[in-house]
Design a protein around this motif. Structure first.
Motif, PDB file in Angstrom:
ATOM      1  N   LEU A 330       0.853  -1.191   0.000  1.00 18.26           N
ATOM      2  CA  LEU A 330       0.000   0.000   0.000  1.00 18.26           C
ATOM      3  C   LEU A 330       0.883   1.233   0.000  1.00 18.26           C
ATOM      4  O   LEU A 330       1.955   1.247   0.623  1.00 18.26           O
ATOM      5  CB  LEU A 330      -0.887   0.047   1.254  1.00 18.26           C
ATOM      6  N   SER A 331       0.438   2.263  -0.683  1.00 15.71           N
ATOM      7  CA  SER A 331       1.153   3.529  -0.626  1.00 15.71           C
ATOM      8  C   SER A 331       0.842   4.243   0.682  1.00 15.71           C
ATOM      9  O   SER A 331      -0.122   3.887   1.386  1.00 15.71           O
ATOM     10  CB  SER A 331       0.746   4.422  -1.802  1.00 15.71           C
ATOM     11  N   ARG A 332       1.635   5.256   0.995  1.00 14.28           N
ATOM     12  CA  ARG A 332       1.359   6.080   2.174  1.00 14.28           C
ATOM     13  C   ARG A 332      -0.041   6.662   2.103  1.00 14.28           C
ATOM     14  O   ARG A 332      -0.796   6.663   3.096  1.00 14.28           O
ATOM     15  CB  ARG A 332       2.418   7.179   2.261  1.00 14.28           C
ATOM     16  N   ASP A 333      -0.436   7.184   0.938  1.00 11.78           N
ATOM     17  CA  ASP A 333      -1.750   7.811   0.808  1.00 11.78           C
ATOM     18  C   ASP A 333      -2.873   6.793   0.937  1.00 11.78           C
ATOM     19  O   ASP A 333      -3.945   7.103   1.470  1.00 11.78           O
ATOM     20  CB  ASP A 333      -1.843   8.555  -0.522  1.00 11.78           C
ATOM     21  N   GLU A 334      -2.654   5.580   0.454  1.00 14.98           N
ATOM     22  CA  GLU A 334      -3.664   4.535   0.620  1.00 14.98           C
ATOM     23  C   GLU A 334      -3.826   4.164   2.085  1.00 14.98           C
ATOM     24  O   GLU A 334      -4.956   3.983   2.576  1.00 14.98           O
ATOM     25  CB  GLU A 334      -3.294   3.313  -0.217  1.00 14.98           C
ATOM     26  N   LEU A 335      -2.713   4.048   2.794  1.00 16.33           N
ATOM     27  CA  LEU A 335      -2.793   3.754   4.226  1.00 16.33           C
ATOM     28  C   LEU A 335      -3.486   4.891   4.968  1.00 16.33           C
ATOM     29  O   LEU A 335      -4.302   4.651   5.874  1.00 16.33           O
ATOM     30  CB  LEU A 335      -1.396   3.511   4.793  1.00 16.33           C
ATOM     31  N   ALA A 336      -3.196   6.135   4.587  1.00 17.90           N
ATOM     32  CA  ALA A 336      -3.862   7.283   5.206  1.00 17.90           C
ATOM     33  C   ALA A 336      -5.366   7.234   4.967  1.00 17.90           C
ATOM     34  O   ALA A 336      -6.165   7.579   5.850  1.00 17.90           O
ATOM     35  CB  ALA A 336      -3.279   8.588   4.663  1.00 17.90           C
ATOM     36  N   ALA A 337      -5.775   6.789   3.774  1.00 21.17           N
ATOM     37  CA  ALA A 337      -7.204   6.683   3.467  1.00 21.17           C
ATOM     38  C   ALA A 337      -7.880   5.617   4.329  1.00 21.17           C
ATOM     39  O   ALA A 337      -9.015   5.802   4.795  1.00 21.17           O
ATOM     40  CB  ALA A 337      -7.398   6.368   1.985  1.00 21.17           C
ATOM     41  N   VAL A 338      -7.195   4.500   4.546  1.00 22.60           N
ATOM     42  CA  VAL A 338      -7.725   3.449   5.422  1.00 22.60           C
ATOM     43  C   VAL A 338      -7.935   3.994   6.834  1.00 22.60           C
ATOM     44  O   VAL A 338      -8.979   3.790   7.463  1.00 22.60           O
ATOM     45  CB  VAL A 338      -6.782   2.231   5.446  1.00 22.60           C
ATOM     46  N   LEU A 339      -6.932   4.712   7.341  1.00 25.51           N
ATOM     47  CA  LEU A 339      -7.017   5.276   8.686  1.00 25.51           C
ATOM     48  C   LEU A 339      -8.107   6.341   8.777  1.00 25.51           C
ATOM     49  O   LEU A 339      -8.852   6.405   9.766  1.00 25.51           O
ATOM     50  CB  LEU A 339      -5.663   5.853   9.088  1.00 25.51           C
ATOM     51  N   ALA A 340      -8.210   7.180   7.745  1.00 29.66           N
ATOM     52  CA  ALA A 340      -9.222   8.235   7.759  1.00 29.66           C
ATOM     53  C   ALA A 340     -10.628   7.639   7.845  1.00 29.66           C
ATOM     54  O   ALA A 340     -11.512   8.199   8.517  1.00 29.66           O
ATOM     55  CB  ALA A 340      -9.091   9.111   6.525  1.00 29.66           C
ATOM     56  N   ALA A 341     -10.851   6.523   7.176  1.00 34.30           N
ATOM     57  CA  ALA A 341     -12.161   5.864   7.237  1.00 34.30           C
ATOM     58  C   ALA A 341     -12.490   5.406   8.651  1.00 34.30           C
ATOM     59  O   ALA A 341     -13.668   5.282   9.017  1.00 34.30           O
ATOM     60  CB  ALA A 341     -12.190   4.680   6.277  1.00 34.30           C
ATOM     61  N   GLU A 342     -11.429   5.179   9.448  1.00 35.35           N
ATOM     62  CA  GLU A 342     -11.619   4.758  10.844  1.00 35.35           C
ATOM     63  C   GLU A 342     -11.661   5.957  11.794  1.00 35.35           C
ATOM     64  O   GLU A 342     -11.646   5.793  13.011  1.00 35.35           O
ATOM     65  CB  GLU A 342     -10.469   3.818  11.269  1.00 35.35           C
ATOM     66  N   ASN A 343     -11.676   7.180  11.245  1.00 34.73           N
ATOM     67  CA  ASN A 343     -11.637   8.424  12.029  1.00 34.73           C
ATOM     68  C   ASN A 343     -10.270   8.658  12.672  1.00 34.73           C
ATOM     69  O   ASN A 343     -10.166   9.364  13.679  1.00 34.73           O
ATOM     70  CB  ASN A 343     -12.737   8.479  13.094  1.00 34.73           C
ATOM     71  N   VAL A 344      -9.233   8.099  12.099  1.00 32.87           N
ATOM     72  CA  VAL A 344      -7.853   8.360  12.517  1.00 32.87           C
ATOM     73  C   VAL A 344      -7.247   9.261  11.448  1.00 32.87           C
ATOM     74  O   VAL A 344      -6.910   8.807  10.351  1.00 32.87           O
ATOM     75  CB  VAL A 344      -7.043   7.058  12.662  1.00 32.87           C
ATOM     76  N   LEU A 345      -7.111  10.551  11.771  1.00 34.18           N
ATOM     77  CA  LEU A 345      -6.716  11.532  10.759  1.00 34.18           C
ATOM     78  C   LEU A 345      -5.205  11.725  10.776  1.00 34.18           C
ATOM     79  O   LEU A 345      -4.676  12.709  11.302  1.00 34.18           O
ATOM     80  CB  LEU A 345      -7.455  12.855  10.997  1.00 34.18           C
ATOM     81  N   ALA A 346      -4.504  10.755  10.223  1.00 31.52           N
ATOM     82  CA  ALA A 346      -3.044  10.819  10.127  1.00 31.52           C
ATOM     83  C   ALA A 346      -2.649  11.949   9.176  1.00 31.52           C
ATOM     84  O   ALA A 346      -3.422  12.350   8.302  1.00 31.52           O
ATOM     85  CB  ALA A 346      -2.494   9.486   9.643  1.00 31.52           C
ATOM     86  N   ARG A 347      -1.413  12.462   9.347  1.00 39.82           N
ATOM     87  CA  ARG A 347      -0.954  13.600   8.548  1.00 39.82           C
ATOM     88  C   ARG A 347       0.263  13.222   7.716  1.00 39.82           C
ATOM     89  O   ARG A 347       1.183  12.562   8.197  1.00 39.82           O
ATOM     90  CB  ARG A 347      -0.549  14.770   9.468  1.00 39.82           C
ATOM     91  N   ARG A 348       0.281  13.667   6.453  1.00 42.73           N
ATOM     92  CA  ARG A 348       1.407  13.368   5.575  1.00 42.73           C
ATOM     93  C   ARG A 348       2.364  14.556   5.552  1.00 42.73           C
ATOM     94  O   ARG A 348       2.430  15.313   4.600  1.00 42.73           O
ATOM     95  CB  ARG A 348       0.929  13.011   4.165  1.00 42.73           C
ATOM     96  N   TYR A 349       3.121  14.708   6.633  1.00 43.17           N
ATOM     97  CA  TYR A 349       4.150  15.751   6.697  1.00 43.17           C
ATOM     98  C   TYR A 349       5.269  15.420   5.710  1.00 43.17           C
ATOM     99  O   TYR A 349       5.662  14.269   5.606  1.00 43.17           O
ATOM    100  CB  TYR A 349       4.769  15.812   8.092  1.00 43.17           C
ATOM    101  N   PHE A 350       5.938  16.363   5.085  1.00 43.66           N
ATOM    102  CA  PHE A 350       5.560  17.729   4.748  1.00 43.66           C
ATOM    103  C   PHE A 350       5.340  17.769   3.246  1.00 43.66           C
ATOM    104  O   PHE A 350       6.135  18.306   2.509  1.00 43.66           O
ATOM    105  CB  PHE A 350       6.665  18.719   5.146  1.00 43.66           C
TER     106      PHE A 350
END
Length: 422
Positions: A330-350
């Motif tokens: 999975l890409s970083r952005d795909e993993l971030a999307a999985v987390l966002a669906a769970e209400n975990v709003l990870a951040r892709r710094y910078f």
């Protein structure tokens, strides 16, 4: 969506679903299930461990009718920061960005200043607002901080300073930067927004270079809601910083310099002092969270959790992953999307790096500079929630989502593709 395209997506999903899956994979929210967390979990949610103490300090300021202009709470805050860092002077300011601007102005910088592109955009903006050109350099692959070799390559006759950034609470290579600055006759100062309470070779960050600038924004582990500070052992520089902070006033009505309004209020200092009182408990919570993430994510392919140096003091404020798409599936952005669906709003710094922001793209020599390490990291780095808002079970749950997603990467990627195509 067209029928042919829908059929292709369905066929792809069927193929993905044939991969071996660990238990509970279908409970992920991207598959249409209830999010793991009812409320969003943010990176940098403010720590407010003693609200009553904040209110008591604010009540005292209201009773004194002294809310700004160097009141007793700001004075106390400056003394405590100076003592914590181990310097003679702390100049408290309204926020970290204006602290950088004051430092640039007080140091008399002109022309060009070299800084890393892998930093928060305020580092560059502070230079630009003072009519100084930011020149972006690349960073070290392991530490994520500016590469001294890159700096040397970028020095021109217009260069007046190096602005190092201590990232994630981990220090720049202060010694190499200092040696280079002396050798080339440049000013060296630091953006220490991430690094309050941290050390480098046993010395507190805040003591290096001509000065260092801290942020005490609400997202920081110790904060004032909004606030910042410049620390230095240079008496003359400290005097000039205080002059510029207050419109250039000397005395009641004598203006001797073109200053600005960068003062910290008593209300902000009330929050900051209470935050300092609770500093040890906040660090302990962060450290415990980091240890739980490390344990729960251990051995997971394609996921690297940035470590802190065990022999240095740290605030453990940031939980930073590097996601290797090839290994993780999975890409970083795909993993971030999985987390966002769970209400975990990870951040892709910078992301995507300052040099690729619209405000700066092409500003260097008429083209976007080639900064391969910055761009490599900007596509991989993901920061996860931490702080006193979370307990160990919540941390374990977040890590479990990451593990489930990676261990079932084929099915998850297929599901994400289906959602994008819908």
């Amino acid at each position: 969506m067209g029928s042919a395209k829908a059929a292709l997506v369905t066929q792809s999903l069927r193929k993905q679903s044939m991969a071996p899956l660990t238990s509970h994979w279908a409970s992920l929210a991207v598959f249409g299930n209830k999010p793991a967390f009812a409320e969003p979990l943010h990176v940098g949610r403010p720590n407010l461990p003693d609200k009553q103490a904040i209110l008591d300090r604010i009540a005292g300021a209201l009773d004194r009718h002294w809310l700004t202009n160097g009141g007793p709470l700001v004075t106390e805050f400056e003394c405590r920061i100076a003592e914590q860092v181990g310097v003679r002077h702390c100049v408290a300011v309204a926020n970290g960005t204006i602290g950088l601007e004051l430092a640039i102005r007080a140091l008399g910088l002109t022309g060009e200043v070299i800084l890393p592109a892998f930093t928060f955009i305020a580092t560059a903006h502070a230079l630009s607002w003072q009519q100084v050109a930011p020149v972006f350099g690349d960073v070290d692959r392991v530490t994520h901080t500016i590469d001294a070799y890159e700096i040397e390559r970028l020095i021109t006759p217009r260069t007046t300073a190096i602005l190092g950034v201590h990232l994630w609470g981990r220090a720049c290579n202060v010694e190499e930067l200092s040696e280079l600055a002396v050798e080339r006759g440049l000013t060296l100062f630091f953006d220490a927004a991430h690094a309050f309470g941290c050390t480098h070779h046993g010395q507190r960050i805040g003591r290096f270079g001509a000065c260092e600038v801290f942020s005490f924004h609400a997202t920081k582990f110790v904060h004032c809601g909004e606030g910042g500070a410049v620390t230095t052992d240079n008496d003359e520089l400290a005097e000039r910083l205080r002059l510029l902070r207050n419109f250039g006033f000397v005395g009641y009505d004598n203006v001797t310099a073109i200053g600005t309004n960068a003062k910290m209020s008593e209300l902000s200092a009330a929050v900051g002092l209470t935050s300092l009182d609770c500093m040890s408990s906040i660090v302990a919570a962060n450290q415990g969270n980091h240890a739980t993430y490390r344990r729960e994510l251990a051995g997971l392919r394609g996921i690297r959790l940035l470590a802190y140096e065990p022999n240095e003091a740290s605030n453990y404020q940031y939980v930073v992953l590097e996601v290797d798409e090839r290994a993780a599936g999975l890409s970083r952005d795909e993993l971030a999307a999985v987390l966002a669906a769970e209400n975990v709003l990870a951040r892709r710094y910078f992301h995507p790096g300052c040099h690729r922001m619209e405000a700066y793209r092409g500003a260097q020599l008429g083209r976007v500079p080639e900064l391969p390490v910055t761009e490599y990291l900007a596509e991989r780095v993901l920061a996860l929630p931490t702080g006193m808002q979370l307990d160990k079970s919540s941390i374990a749950q977040i890590a479990g989502i990451v593990r489930t997603a990676v261990e079932n990467a084929l099915a998850v990627r297929g599901r994400l593709s289906q959602r994008r195509a819908a």
